[in-house]
Motif scaffolding. Structure first.
Motif, mmCIF file in Angstrom:
data_model
loop_
_atom_site.group_PDB
_atom_site.id
_atom_site.type_symbol
_atom_site.label_atom_id
_atom_site.label_comp_id
_atom_site.label_asym_id
_atom_site.label_seq_id
_atom_site.Cartn_x
_atom_site.Cartn_y
_atom_site.Cartn_z
ATOM 1 N N ALA A 77 -1.229 1.604 4.476
ATOM 2 C CA ALA A 77 -2.478 0.817 3.837
ATOM 3 C C ALA A 77 -2.146 0.947 2.394
ATOM 4 C CB ALA A 77 -3.536 1.792 5.305
ATOM 5 N N GLY A 97 -5.741 -8.300 3.188
ATOM 6 C CA GLY A 97 -5.331 -6.179 4.349
ATOM 7 C C GLY A 97 -6.923 -5.998 5.130
ATOM 8 N N ALA A 101 -9.708 -0.531 11.537
ATOM 9 C CA ALA A 101 -10.823 0.088 11.055
ATOM 10 C C ALA A 101 -11.833 -0.778 11.072
ATOM 11 C CB ALA A 101 -10.548 1.270 10.699
ATOM 12 N N ASP A 102 -10.979 -2.054 10.674
ATOM 13 C CA ASP A 102 -11.444 -2.806 9.420
ATOM 14 C C ASP A 102 -12.675 -3.661 10.446
ATOM 15 O OD1 ASP A 102 -11.503 -1.968 6.919
ATOM 16 O OD2 ASP A 102 -9.828 -3.326 6.894
ATOM 17 N N SER A 103 -13.933 -3.470 10.410
ATOM 18 C CA SER A 103 -14.788 -4.442 10.830
ATOM 19 C C SER A 103 -14.416 -4.614 12.583
ATOM 20 C CB SER A 103 -14.759 -5.517 11.272
ATOM 21 O OG SER A 103 -15.739 -7.093 11.611
ATOM 22 N N ASP A 104 -14.251 -3.482 12.328
ATOM 23 C CA ASP A 104 -14.505 -2.689 14.535
ATOM 24 C C ASP A 104 -13.111 -3.587 14.994
ATOM 25 O OD1 ASP A 104 -14.051 -1.010 16.260
ATOM 26 O OD2 ASP A 104 -15.652 -2.303 16.856
ATOM 27 N N HIS A 149 -7.884 2.132 15.153
ATOM 28 C CA HIS A 149 -9.256 3.280 15.143
ATOM 29 C C HIS A 149 -10.026 3.485 15.867
ATOM 30 C CE1 HIS A 149 -13.331 1.598 14.439
ATOM 31 N NE2 HIS A 149 -12.457 0.894 15.267
ATOM 32 N N GLY A 151 -12.821 4.375 17.017
ATOM 33 C CA GLY A 151 -14.164 4.442 17.118
ATOM 34 C C GLY A 151 -15.142 5.405 16.779
ATOM 35 N N SER A 152 -14.375 6.364 16.578
ATOM 36 C CA SER A 152 -15.442 8.484 16.891
ATOM 37 C C SER A 152 -14.691 8.202 15.282
ATOM 38 C CB SER A 152 -14.895 8.847 17.582
ATOM 39 O OG SER A 152 -15.297 8.319 18.588
ATOM 40 N N GLY A 153 -13.770 7.589 13.986
ATOM 41 C CA GLY A 153 -13.534 7.864 12.939
ATOM 42 C C GLY A 153 -12.449 8.758 12.653
ATOM 43 N N GLN A 154 -11.662 8.028 14.052
ATOM 44 C CA GLN A 154 -10.214 8.834 13.271
ATOM 45 C C GLN A 154 -9.188 8.048 13.392
ATOM 46 O OE1 GLN A 154 -8.212 11.546 13.445
ATOM 47 N NE2 GLN A 154 -6.672 10.546 12.764
ATOM 48 N N ILE A 155 -8.603 7.561 12.432
ATOM 49 C CA ILE A 155 -7.476 6.531 12.422
ATOM 50 C C ILE A 155 -6.216 6.386 12.903
ATOM 51 C CG2 ILE A 155 -5.490 5.500 10.886
ATOM 52 C CD1 ILE A 155 -8.623 4.088 10.426
ATOM 53 N N ALA B 77 -6.384 3.387 -1.658
ATOM 54 C CA ALA B 77 -6.383 2.596 -0.430
ATOM 55 C C ALA B 77 -5.674 2.872 1.240
ATOM 56 C CB ALA B 77 -5.126 1.309 -0.643
ATOM 57 N N VAL B 85 -14.259 3.890 5.819
ATOM 58 C CA VAL B 85 -14.239 2.844 6.866
ATOM 59 C C VAL B 85 -14.061 2.937 7.913
ATOM 60 C CG1 VAL B 85 -13.498 0.517 8.038
ATOM 61 C CG2 VAL B 85 -13.466 0.921 5.335
ATOM 62 N N ALA B 86 -13.289 4.036 8.837
ATOM 63 C CA ALA B 86 -13.300 4.458 10.419
ATOM 64 C C ALA B 86 -14.780 5.500 10.893
ATOM 65 C CB ALA B 86 -12.171 5.317 10.786
ATOM 66 N N LEU B 87 -15.052 5.841 10.150
ATOM 67 C CA LEU B 87 -16.222 6.858 9.819
ATOM 68 C C LEU B 87 -17.636 6.047 9.864
ATOM 69 C CD1 LEU B 87 -15.887 9.789 7.143
ATOM 70 C CD2 LEU B 87 -15.688 10.145 9.669
ATOM 71 N N GLN B 89 -17.478 2.935 11.732
ATOM 72 C CA GLN B 89 -17.187 2.098 12.192
ATOM 73 C C GLN B 89 -18.139 3.516 13.153
ATOM 74 O OE1 GLN B 89 -17.461 -0.595 13.151
ATOM 75 N NE2 GLN B 89 -16.129 -1.845 10.841
ATOM 76 N N SER B 90 -17.536 4.574 13.289
ATOM 77 C CA SER B 90 -18.500 5.448 14.020
ATOM 78 C C SER B 90 -19.842 5.648 14.003
ATOM 79 C CB SER B 90 -17.810 6.833 13.620
ATOM 80 O OG SER B 90 -18.117 7.713 12.570
ATOM 81 N N GLN B 94 -20.678 -2.372 10.561
ATOM 82 C CA GLN B 94 -19.841 -3.072 9.970
ATOM 83 C C GLN B 94 -18.487 -2.864 8.926
ATOM 84 O OE1 GLN B 94 -17.818 -3.977 12.494
ATOM 85 N NE2 GLN B 94 -18.367 -4.495 13.776
ATOM 86 N N ALA B 95 -18.206 -1.705 8.784
ATOM 87 C CA ALA B 95 -17.515 -2.055 7.626
ATOM 88 C C ALA B 95 -15.492 -2.625 6.986
ATOM 89 C CB ALA B 95 -17.605 -0.638 7.164
ATOM 90 N N ASP B 102 -7.762 -7.853 -2.326
ATOM 91 C CA ASP B 102 -8.481 -8.481 -1.472
ATOM 92 C C ASP B 102 -9.172 -10.317 -1.707
ATOM 93 O OD1 ASP B 102 -6.753 -7.203 1.181
ATOM 94 O OD2 ASP B 102 -8.198 -5.383 0.312
#
Lengths: 262, 262
Positions: A77, A97, A101-104, A149, A151-155, B77, B85-87, B89-90, B94-95, B102
């Protein structure tokens, strides 16, 4: 339905800046709607070595712990994805890019520890194509790196071939999808040491026969498993080919190996 | 016009995971359309040290050469942006993580070498809000890291306060914009060692007076220069405040320092 080509490029292309630029220029000229998916393999390994963190590979898949998922984030990334996006912009492509995680876009579940602890590797559980379709409708070019990701903040780290496959399957409800795996060989070879032994068309029966005589290279097996899964779930065409031939994929003459169910 | 709040968070928040999670939770609850901009300062410095590449700061701005722009890519990045972004989302947001490359969002020009060679630092020359407005219309939450591109394939490092300012100015044609700089102090202080000396409202005349008596902290000056530039170019409100107060910005009681032209 409109065609979308999902193209996966691998580590060998990313390691060679001249080749990367050629491949991206060719990709930028493809006339259909398109999605790019990239890994970044050896860059992550090199970065891990510089930082004193070792990568482990099992069956060509990266085994990650918390520190090494951060290293893949930095490599995929951080280093590679913005570089690819900036190069595509320089070729007139409105690239965007993305990680899962982007927009789930790509939700995954950490793979449970079995015989092998895969660490922070995520198996895709959900693909949300809404934002992806919005991008494609606007003629923007999504560029995915191999991260999802939970859904709980972890990549989590997810194999790039698998991401390309999941995206192609999910997009098949809305587009005529073609999945294109590029790598450094001309396609699936019946003899891995002989580039002239290209199999132009590979059916599932052919694949089973190759497997039974041990003629499938270790790195090719997950790619072909993904290919057949894609075809069974609505993807119209899977092609496995050398990245440097990308400019020819819409020509009548065959390029690489076309994988088909029958 | 609909309100958009552009919130910049700095290195101190990013270095402290508990605080980062609190700030992002508070940010996720803000009811208006919103944009997040983040730096990642000390992470880049730490990474540079681990890789044996030294960072140099002049007037609070990072001096970068080719290797250190890659380090900022990896930190901003790679490590920070997907984590944020992942956080988000949690927390149900919708980040979408972004660099200026981009969709050609933030075009910049490599700063010419003068007395100081700023290396791979880009001064923003063009903001293309089309894709940004598309995201906001869809109630997606853009999350920018401090990277831009030159249009010729090179990523450049750009100060996060400046990016927040440029985005706020460009969005002012389409939205009622509020620019919120958060940091680790309660706002602009008339005595930097005294948190009780908060200036609740700072006009340009006040600022000139503070400058003339040398009472503006070195790190605050570019922030205030950006603030007044934003106000002169259509931004409705600029607030400078402690990140841990973000949940209160839409309350009637004042938070931080509101910067105004008159």
């Amino acid at each position: 339905m409109e065609t979308v080509q999902i193209v996966k490029i691998g580590g060998k292309v990313i390691n060679n800046d001249d080749l990367l630029q050629k491949v991206l220029r060719d990709f930028s000229r493809l006339p259909h709607k398109k999605v790019l998916v990239h890994g970044g393999g050896t860059l992550a390994t090199e970065l891990g070595e510089r930082l004193g963190v070792e990568a482990r590979l099992v069956d060509g898949r990266r085994i990650t712990d918390r520190e090494s998922v951060e290293i893949t984030q930095m490599a995929y990334a951080g280093l590679v994805n913005p570089r690819i996006v900036a190069l595509l912009q320089s070729f007139g492509q409105q690239a965007v890019g993305l990680t899962g995680a982007d927009s789930d876009l790509l939700r995954s579940r950490k793979r449970p520890a079995g015989d092998i602890d895969f660490g922070f590797v995520g198996d895709v559980t959900q693909v949300n194509t809404g934002f992806l379709r919005l991008l494609l409708q606007q003629n923007l070019v999504p560029v995915f790196c191999a991260l999802t990701h939970d859904g709980s903040g972890q990549i989590l780290n997810t194999n790039a071939d698998t991401i390309a496959t999941e995206l192609a399957i999910a997009l098949s409800k809305h587009f005529a999808t073609e999945l294109i795996f590029t790598f450094e060989k001309s396609g699936v070879l019946s003899d891995v040491s002989d580039e002239q032994s290209l199999i132009a068309r590979l059916t599932f029966t052919d694949y089973q026969q190759l497997l039974s005589r041990g003629a499938v290279h270790q790195g090719m097996r997950p790619k072909l498993d993904n290919a057949f899964r894609a075809l069974r779930h609505g993807v119209r065409l899977v092609r496995i080919m050398n990245a440097d031939q990308l400019e020819n994929i819409n020509q009548k003459s065959a390029v690489g190996t076309v994988v088909t169910l029958e």
